[in-house]
Motif scaffolding. Structure first.
Motif, PDB file in Angstrom:
ATOM      1  N   TYR A   1       0.834  -1.200   0.000  1.00  0.00           N
ATOM      2  CA  TYR A   1       0.000   0.000   0.000  1.00  0.00           C
ATOM      3  C   TYR A   1       0.872   1.255   0.000  1.00  0.00           C
ATOM      4  N   GLU A   2       1.892   1.242   0.875  1.00  0.00           N
ATOM      5  CA  GLU A   2       2.714   2.450   1.036  1.00  0.00           C
ATOM      6  C   GLU A   2       3.553   2.735  -0.200  1.00  0.00           C
ATOM      7  N   SER A   3       3.971   1.673  -0.896  1.00  0.00           N
ATOM      8  CA  SER A   3       4.792   1.879  -2.091  1.00  0.00           C
ATOM      9  C   SER A   3       3.941   2.309  -3.285  1.00  0.00           C
ATOM     10  N   GLY A   4       2.630   2.281  -3.115  1.00  0.00           N
ATOM     11  CA  GLY A   4       1.754   2.668  -4.226  1.00  0.00           C
ATOM     12  C   GLY A   4       1.545   1.539  -5.218  1.00  0.00           C
ATOM     13  N   LEU A   5       2.235   0.422  -4.994  1.00  0.00           N
ATOM     14  CA  LEU A   5       2.113  -0.713  -5.914  1.00  0.00           C
ATOM     15  C   LEU A   5       0.709  -1.321  -5.885  1.00  0.00           C
ATOM     16  N   LEU A   6       0.075  -1.225  -4.704  1.00  0.00           N
ATOM     17  CA  LEU A   6      -1.249  -1.836  -4.554  1.00  0.00           C
ATOM     18  C   LEU A   6      -2.195  -1.336  -5.641  1.00  0.00           C
ATOM     19  N   PHE A   7      -2.203   0.009  -5.813  1.00  0.00           N
ATOM     20  CA  PHE A   7      -3.157   0.548  -6.785  1.00  0.00           C
ATOM     21  C   PHE A   7      -2.693   0.329  -8.211  1.00  0.00           C
ATOM     22  N   GLN A   8      -1.362   0.222  -8.357  1.00  0.00           N
ATOM     23  CA  GLN A   8      -0.846  -0.077  -9.680  1.00  0.00           C
ATOM     24  C   GLN A   8      -1.323  -1.469 -10.131  1.00  0.00           C
ATOM     25  N   HIS A   9      -1.476  -2.371  -9.150  1.00  0.00           N
ATOM     26  CA  HIS A   9      -1.961  -3.706  -9.481  1.00  0.00           C
ATOM     27  C   HIS A   9      -3.489  -3.765  -9.512  1.00  0.00           C
ATOM     28  N   LEU A  10      -4.065  -3.027  -8.578  1.00  0.00           N
ATOM     29  CA  LEU A  10      -5.515  -3.132  -8.404  1.00  0.00           C
ATOM     30  C   LEU A  10      -6.275  -2.462  -9.554  1.00  0.00           C
ATOM     31  N   ALA A  11      -5.802  -1.296  -9.988  1.00  0.00           N
ATOM     32  CA  ALA A  11      -6.546  -0.528 -10.997  1.00  0.00           C
ATOM     33  C   ALA A  11      -6.764  -1.314 -12.288  1.00  0.00           C
ATOM     34  N   PRO A  12      -5.716  -1.882 -12.898  1.00  0.00           N
ATOM     35  CA  PRO A  12      -5.979  -2.639 -14.138  1.00  0.00           C
ATOM     36  C   PRO A  12      -6.855  -3.868 -13.879  1.00  0.00           C
ATOM     37  N   SER A  13      -6.663  -4.518 -12.719  1.00  0.00           N
ATOM     38  CA  SER A  13      -7.487  -5.694 -12.426  1.00  0.00           C
ATOM     39  C   SER A  13      -8.961  -5.322 -12.349  1.00  0.00           C
ATOM     40  N   LEU A  14      -9.226  -4.229 -11.611  1.00  0.00           N
ATOM     41  CA  LEU A  14     -10.627  -3.829 -11.460  1.00  0.00           C
ATOM     42  C   LEU A  14     -11.239  -3.455 -12.797  1.00  0.00           C
ATOM     43  N   SER A  15     -10.463  -2.748 -13.628  1.00  0.00           N
ATOM     44  CA  SER A  15     -11.063  -2.336 -14.904  1.00  0.00           C
ATOM     45  C   SER A  15     -11.319  -3.567 -15.768  1.00  0.00           C
ATOM     46  N   ARG A  16     -10.410  -4.558 -15.739  1.00  0.00           N
ATOM     47  CA  ARG A  16     -10.663  -5.792 -16.495  1.00  0.00           C
ATOM     48  C   ARG A  16     -11.916  -6.489 -15.981  1.00  0.00           C
ATOM     49  N   LEU A  17     -12.002  -6.543 -14.650  1.00  0.00           N
ATOM     50  CA  LEU A  17     -13.151  -7.219 -14.044  1.00  0.00           C
ATOM     51  C   LEU A  17     -14.453  -6.531 -14.451  1.00  0.00           C
ATOM     52  N   VAL A  18     -14.461  -5.192 -14.321  1.00  0.00           N
ATOM     53  CA  VAL A  18     -15.697  -4.454 -14.599  1.00  0.00           C
ATOM     54  C   VAL A  18     -16.086  -4.565 -16.074  1.00  0.00           C
ATOM     55  N   VAL A  19     -15.111  -4.308 -16.962  1.00  0.00           N
ATOM     56  CA  VAL A  19     -15.444  -4.338 -18.395  1.00  0.00           C
ATOM     57  C   VAL A  19     -15.877  -5.746 -18.811  1.00  0.00           C
ATOM     58  N   GLY A  20     -15.072  -6.744 -18.435  1.00  0.00           N
ATOM     59  CA  GLY A  20     -15.391  -8.128 -18.822  1.00  0.00           C
ATOM     60  C   GLY A  20     -16.733  -8.571 -18.282  1.00  0.00           C
ATOM     61  N   ALA A  21     -16.982  -8.263 -16.992  1.00  0.00           N
ATOM     62  CA  ALA A  21     -18.228  -8.717 -16.377  1.00  0.00           C
ATOM     63  C   ALA A  21     -19.431  -7.998 -16.990  1.00  0.00           C
ATOM     64  N   ILE A  22     -19.281  -6.702 -17.281  1.00  0.00           N
ATOM     65  CA  ILE A  22     -20.416  -5.981 -17.866  1.00  0.00           C
ATOM     66  C   ILE A  22     -20.770  -6.559 -19.229  1.00  0.00           C
ATOM     67  N   ILE A  23     -19.722  -6.833 -20.041  1.00  0.00           N
ATOM     68  CA  ILE A  23     -19.998  -7.420 -21.360  1.00  0.00           C
ATOM     69  C   ILE A  23     -20.694  -8.778 -21.194  1.00  0.00           C
ATOM     70  N   GLY A  24     -20.096  -9.639 -20.371  1.00  0.00           N
ATOM     71  CA  GLY A  24     -20.630 -11.000 -20.216  1.00  0.00           C
ATOM     72  C   GLY A  24     -22.022 -11.010 -19.636  1.00  0.00           C
ATOM     73  N   VAL A  25     -22.241 -10.203 -18.582  1.00  0.00           N
ATOM     74  CA  VAL A  25     -23.537 -10.212 -17.916  1.00  0.00           C
ATOM     75  C   VAL A  25     -24.617  -9.619 -18.811  1.00  0.00           C
ATOM     76  N   SER A  26     -24.290  -8.524 -19.530  1.00  0.00           N
ATOM     77  CA  SER A  26     -25.365  -7.929 -20.332  1.00  0.00           C
ATOM     78  C   SER A  26     -25.738  -8.821 -21.515  1.00  0.00           C
ATOM     79  N   ILE A  27     -24.734  -9.419 -22.163  1.00  0.00           N
ATOM     80  CA  ILE A  27     -25.084 -10.349 -23.248  1.00  0.00           C
ATOM     81  C   ILE A  27     -25.811 -11.559 -22.655  1.00  0.00           C
ATOM     82  N   GLY A  28     -25.337 -12.011 -21.498  1.00  0.00           N
ATOM     83  CA  GLY A  28     -25.953 -13.178 -20.858  1.00  0.00           C
ATOM     84  C   GLY A  28     -27.417 -12.943 -20.529  1.00  0.00           C
ATOM     85  N   ILE A  29     -27.719 -11.773 -19.960  1.00  0.00           N
ATOM     86  CA  ILE A  29     -29.119 -11.490 -19.611  1.00  0.00           C
ATOM     87  C   ILE A  29     -29.967 -11.397 -20.871  1.00  0.00           C
ATOM     88  N   SER A  30     -29.442 -10.720 -21.914  1.00  0.00           N
ATOM     89  CA  SER A  30     -30.231 -10.584 -23.148  1.00  0.00           C
ATOM     90  C   SER A  30     -30.518 -11.950 -23.761  1.00  0.00           C
TER      91      SER A  30
END
Ligand SMILES: Nc1ncnc2c1ncn2[C@@H]1O[C@H](COP(=O)(O)OP(=O)(O)O)[C@@H](O)[C@H]1O
Ligand SMILES: [Mg+2]
Lengths: 269, 255
Positions: free
Chosen positions: A68-97
């Motif tokens: 956390y203190e080295s700032g690495l946490l967010f360097q790792h977390l930010a791309p992971s979260l964006s992958r999770l959000v984008v991937g899940a939104i695509i999958g879930v919205s197509i899945g529901i439709s």
């Protein structure tokens, strides 16, 4: 049968009801976590658990703090979260439709249900090389993997939920001359929402699993990359720090769905 | 607007449900349909409202739909069919939205029908907060909101307890007096039929055919439970029904 309350052998009727109805007990979940961590800490300190078996929880916490203190946490977390959000939104919205279409149309149902059944048991991780060829080594293949992984459970949950929508409500809509689209939007979708949301719990947990898998291939930053690196060095503290982040992510996602459920499903008895 | 049933017959696969039903439903009258369970009453009502097609015969609409009528053939269901995720006023606005009635216009209609069904204080309540009788009054309010030419009621009181049924029956009578409506009222309760019906159609056991049509001339407002004419009609109906009901019952046992 007698008027006398003190008949020879009277006894209270034995209670045999109750149970089968779990109620929320707020702090028990936290208590279980605390207890397990306390045992691990105590075991590693006394040497009852060797340092090679399990890292000391306090050391993991320390690693986490450094991260956390080295700032690495967010360097790792930010791309992971964006992958999770984008991937899940695509999958879930197509899945529901697709799930709604399967739930409503005979031909689509007959055509797609076997296909979905065929896709469902494929371990999506096995398809990662294919996605890399199709979508490149960059973000595209990661989105695709997560989207594909969340798609199948969402489809199955959605069409099951649509099947369970009360048909009398749909007949009611028709009898008042509601348009097809109104019936889908105002009757089918809200009626299927409980099932869709409980399917979402499963889909999003799978999304987190696949996130790590996707990041193990060609990602510089991301929780998965971090864990992979720690694992190849047998750095158990860092490995566990990464795993804890994933667990927290799972808990947060589940809590968010809980909030949505309380917001959207307050009408349930 | 009148409704005319012209020689209606229907089978589900080899299973004949009704045969040769010809009936006129004149404007402004309540026609009650009684018959043993399984004789096709609900099916007939679905034919009348266009939710299902009969194999034989036609359902005809005679004359023009009155002006201002949004949904000429409107159902009131036995199990209320309210959307549990919408409030009382939301359930009523549901059937107005598709006709482009929103905002103030919708509010005015909703306020009016809630007033007529004595529900004004419950506009924001969810169905789960309401008793069975109130739920059915919401369903009646929803039906009134679209200004129906014909109300199709399928055992609207059967899911309610006896006291609530009495109260709602009085409400229906009051609504009819205030503004006479045309209705097909399906029931298996002969007292309801005698209380509300201008004409009572007795169906035979399956395959349902019209056994008899009984007219009651006493104005609806003057009928009461103890009333001699009503009692006589009730007894007459019961005599007709008893054998059919018994035979229908025995038939079910043999399936
Ligand atoms: N969609 C259907 N498919 C097959 N059989 C049906 C269907 N709907 C009703 N039936 C049968 O037709 C008969 C008449 O049903 P219904 O109209 O509901 O009777 P009622 O309302 O008079 O009790 C019943 O025996 C029922 O089982
Ligand atoms: Mg019925």
């Amino acid at each position: 049968m007698s008027d006398n309350p003190r008949t020879p052998d009277s006894k209270a009727v034995a209670f045999r009801g109750g149970g089968f109805a779990p109620k929320p007990r707020r702090w028990v979940g936290v208590l279980v976590f605390v207890l397990l961590i306390a045992i691990a800490e105590w075991g590693t300190r006394t040497g009852w658990i060797s340092a090679l078996t399990l890292p000391r929880p306090s050391d993991v916490l320390d690693t986490f703090r450094q991260l956390y203190e080295s700032g690495l946490l967010f360097q790792h977390l930010a791309p992971s979260l964006s992958r999770l959000v984008v991937g899940a939104i695509i999958g879930v919205s197509i899945g529901i439709s697709v799930g709604v279409l399967i739930g409503l149309f005979s031909y689509i149902r007959s055509g797609l249900v076997p296909l979905v059944a065929a896709i469902f048991p494929i371990p999506k991780i096995a398809l990662l090389p294919l996605f890399v060829i199709w979508f490149g080594i960059g973000e595209g293949s990661k989105y695709a993997l997560i989207a594909f992984g969340t798609f199948t459970p969402t489809v199955v949950a959605t069409y099951g939920a649509v099947d369970n929508v009360d048909r009398t409500l749909i007949r009611m809509g028709q009898s008042f001359g509601l348009s097809w689209w109104s019936i889908v939007r105002k009757i089918v979708l809200p009626g299927a929402m409980p099932g869709i949301l409980s399917g979402l719990r499963i889909s999003l947990a799978i999304a987190i699993i696949l996130l790590v898998a996707a990041e193990m291939l060609g990602a510089e930053y991301g929780i998965g990359a971090y864990i992979l690196e720690a694992g190849s060095l047998y750095d158990l503290e860092r490995l566990f720090a990464g795993v804890v982040i994933l667990s927290l992510l799972g808990v947060i996602v589940s809590a968010i769905i809980g909030v949505i459920e309380r917001q959207l499903l307050g009408w349930r008895t | 607007m009148d409704i005319r049933l012209d020689g209606i017959g229907h089978s589900y696969d080899d299973f004949e449900v009704m045969r040769d039903i010809t009936l006129d439903i004149p404007s402004g009258q309540i026609v009650c349909i009684v018959g043993p369970s399984g004789c096709g009453k609900s099916t007939l009502l679905r034919f009348i409202g266009g939710l299902e097609r009969p194999q034989i015969g036609r359902v005809l609409q005679v004359g023009d739909v009155p002006a201002g009528c949004l949904n000429p053939l409107t159902y009131i269901f036995q199990d209320f069919a309210l959307l549990p995720w919408r409030s009382v006023s939301g359930n009523i606005s549901l059937v107005l939205e598709d006709h482009g009635i929103r905002g103030e216009a919708a509010k005015a209609i909703i306020a009016d029908v809630l007033d007529r069904t004595k529900l004004s204080d419950f506009a924001r309540a969810l169905p789960k907060q309401l008793s069975g009788g109130m739920k059915q009054r919401v369903a009646i309010a929803r039906a009134l909101a679209v200004n129906p030419a014909v109300m199709l009621m399928d055992e609207p009181l059967s899911a309610l307890d006896a006291q609530t049924r009495e109260l709602l029956m009085d409400d229906l009578v009051a609504l009819w007096q205030r503004q006479p409506f045309t209705s097909v009222y399906v029931t298996h309760n002969l007292q309801e039929a005698v209380r509300l019906g201008h004409r009572i159609v007795v169906l035979s056991r399956r395959p349902g055919r019209i056994r008899e049509v009984i007219e009651i001339d006493t104005p609806i407002s003057e009928r009461s439970w103890g009333d001699k004419v009503c009692q006589a009609k009730h007894d007459q109906l019961w005599k007709l029904m008893r054998d059919e009901a018994r035979a229908a019952d025995a038939e079910l046992l043999h399936v």
